[in-house]
Design an enzyme around this catalytic site. Structure first.
Site, PDB file in Angstrom:
ATOM      1  CD  GLU A  95      -2.804  -1.256  -0.074  1.00  0.00           C
ATOM      2  OE1 GLU A  95      -3.002  -0.448  -0.675  1.00  0.00           O
ATOM      3  OE2 GLU A  95      -3.168  -2.431  -0.295  1.00  0.00           O
ATOM      4  CG  HIS A 132      -1.316   1.273  -4.062  1.00  0.00           C
ATOM      5  ND1 HIS A 132      -1.561   1.216  -5.659  1.00  0.00           N
ATOM      6  CD2 HIS A 132      -1.711  -0.074  -3.935  1.00  0.00           C
ATOM      7  CE1 HIS A 132      -2.106  -0.053  -6.236  1.00  0.00           C
ATOM      8  NE2 HIS A 132      -2.149  -0.648  -5.127  1.00  0.00           N
TER       9      HIS A 132
END
Length: 492
Positions: free
Chosen positions: A258, A261
């Site tokens: 994550e 991202h």
């Protein structure tokens, strides 16, 4: 002000409102009380009503007509491209349908979570049937007689088609299956992780890993959620992770994933903030960042040696017999059901399953009532063993509850992009492993920022990767990397 300036000022407010809607989604998946779900569904529908109206505002057409596109810079031209793309899409989809989708997917999130906890697909089936029906209707409006699935896929990977993705998967599957079978059948099997790992200590190390990979916590935060995700852009980018005392890698590598991202969004050129190109180029491009952070960097022999020492310090005992053994432990292939916990070799096989099933759902070739059986049958054929419960099968992912049909194939496309980027990164930085062994990923993350992240959505996804690597996109770098890495680990 010029027509372009007027348009961009209007667009800035639209983007800001879209960020507010995104924050409502983050809240829904992290801290929102269970009883708030019906009201939140109405709030999300109201936000979609406002955003839809702005995207088709008649003034946009007037501004576009007044702009001399021949005089635009490449950046301005890209902004116009994205504004017109969003406008044309909104003109095709009635606002009542957009609101219905927003309302249904918001309400379905808690229904899915409860069904997953109870291993009860039947309790989720009516909500999913409504979502599939709405998304089919939306796809028909967008496709204008063309392929329904392609119309939805275009939301996440502009310019891609289901057939293109199928061709790519057909090239990958035989070598992935061969490598998986050889590794699982090898006489040499890496150690399993030993010990238990308290959640609070996992979260502290996860926070250190996030900072190590460049996540700016002055413009972000880390929370826990049922399904890890990243949310936001620019100055407010948030991530979630999860913990399991018996499986610390779930937390650590979900966090690094994550962070990939989040760093993409944080590193987009600030001049693009709250503009149409002030975000990732596509979900495939986004996944290329999360997957290269997580796998090629985070699961490399050099970096796992550093992580081994950090885990021993943090938890008071070693997670494997040695740092070398730990590299095999982190990358160990095991039979399993869950995509987000899958190793690099089997991960794409999980995606292929979802891609095929959702294409059939959208095409009307598979009914939601038959989805669980179709999933279980396909999983047994692909992996050689039976799904043990719904939370390990058809209910494991949140994506269909959120209406994200066309999203799943971008995970594997991101892996392909990551393979291309990693090959180029290694060429530009031959001593990368020396740095990774010290827990220093700065060269790699700076390289990715300069080559990919800073550009936002300035370029189309494939062009972005080609500009970054100097080569056409190909599955070969990824497959060669996997075969070399796991051939060594399993002594094939």
């Amino acid at each position: 002000m010029t027509a372009f300036d007027d348009l961009m000022a209007f667009q800035r407010d639209t983007q800001a409102l879209a960020e507010v809607a995104g924050r409502l989604g983050w809240d829904q998946e992290t801290v929102m009380p269970d009883g708030a779900a019906p009201q939140r569904a109405e709030e999300m529908a109201a936000m979609e009503n406002i955003l839809h109206a702005r995207r088709i505002d008649p003034r946009i057409a007037d501004w576009l007509e007044a702009i001399d596109t021949a005089l635009l810079s490449p950046v301005a031209a890209a902004q116009i491209r994205e504004i017109e793309r969003a406008r044309q899409r909104a003109l095709k989809v009635p606002v009542t349908l957009s609101m219905a989708i927003a309302r249904a997917t918001s309400a379905a999130h808690r229904t899915w979570a409860a069904a997953k906890a109870a291993d009860d697909f039947a309790s989720f089936q009516p909500a999913l049937e409504e979502i599939v029906s709405l998304r089919r209707e939306e796809a028909a409006a967008l496709a204008n007689g063309g392929d329904l699935y392609d119309a939805l896929l275009d939301d996440y990977e502009p310019g891609a088609s289901g057939q293109d993705i199928q061709t790519m998967f057909d090239a990958m599957r035989p070598r992935l299956v061969k490598l998986r079978d050889a590794a699982l059948g090898s006489d040499h099997q890496p150690e399993k992780v030993i010990g238990t790992y308290p959640a609070k200590k996992q979260m502290k190390l996860a926070s250190k890993l996030a900072r190590t990979f460049g996540y700016d916590l002055t413009h972000g935060r880390i929370d826990k959620a049922l399904h890890p995700f990243s949310s936001g852009s620019g100055l407010d980018v948030r991530i979630t992770t999860r913990t399991n005392p018996a499986d610390p890698f779930n937390c650590f590598y979900s966090t690094i994933h994550e962070v990939g991202h989040a760093c993409y969004e944080q590193n987009v050129d600030r001049a693009y903030l709250l503009t149409p190109i002030g975000r990732g180029a596509s979900m495939g491009a986004h996944e290329s960042q999360s997957r290269i952070y997580e796998n090629q960097l985070g699961r490399s022999r050099a970096f796992t040696g550093w992580l081994f020492d950090r885990m021993e310090q943090r938890f008071g005992y070693a997670p494997a017999s040695s740092a070398d053994a730990f590299y095999g432990t982190v990358n160990r292939l095991e039979k399993g059901y869950v995509r987000t916990e899958a190793d690099e070799v089997q991960y794409n096989l999980h995606v292929l399953l979802r891609f095929d099933l959702e294409r059939r759902l959208i095409a009307g070739q598979l009914d939601v009532a038959d989805l669980e059986e179709a999933w279980n049958t396909r999983f047994a054929a692909d992996f050689g063993y039976e799904v043990d419960r719904a939370s390990h099968g058809v209910l494991q992912d949140v994506h269909w509850a959120e209406g994200l049909f066309g999203y799943f194939p971008t995970y594997s496309l991101g892996n392909v992009y990551a393979g291309c980027l990693h090959d180029a990164l290694r060429h530009d930085c031959p001593d990368l492993d020396v740095q990774l062994a010290q827990g220093n990923v700065t060269y790699a993350t700076d390289w990715l920022r300069d080559k990919v992240q800073q550009h936002g959505a300035l370029y189309a996804p494939e062009k972005l990767i080609e500009l970054a690597t100097g080569k056409p996109v190909s599955v070969e770098p990824l497959l060669a990397y996997l075969e070399a890495k796991f051939g060594e680990i399993y002594r094939l």
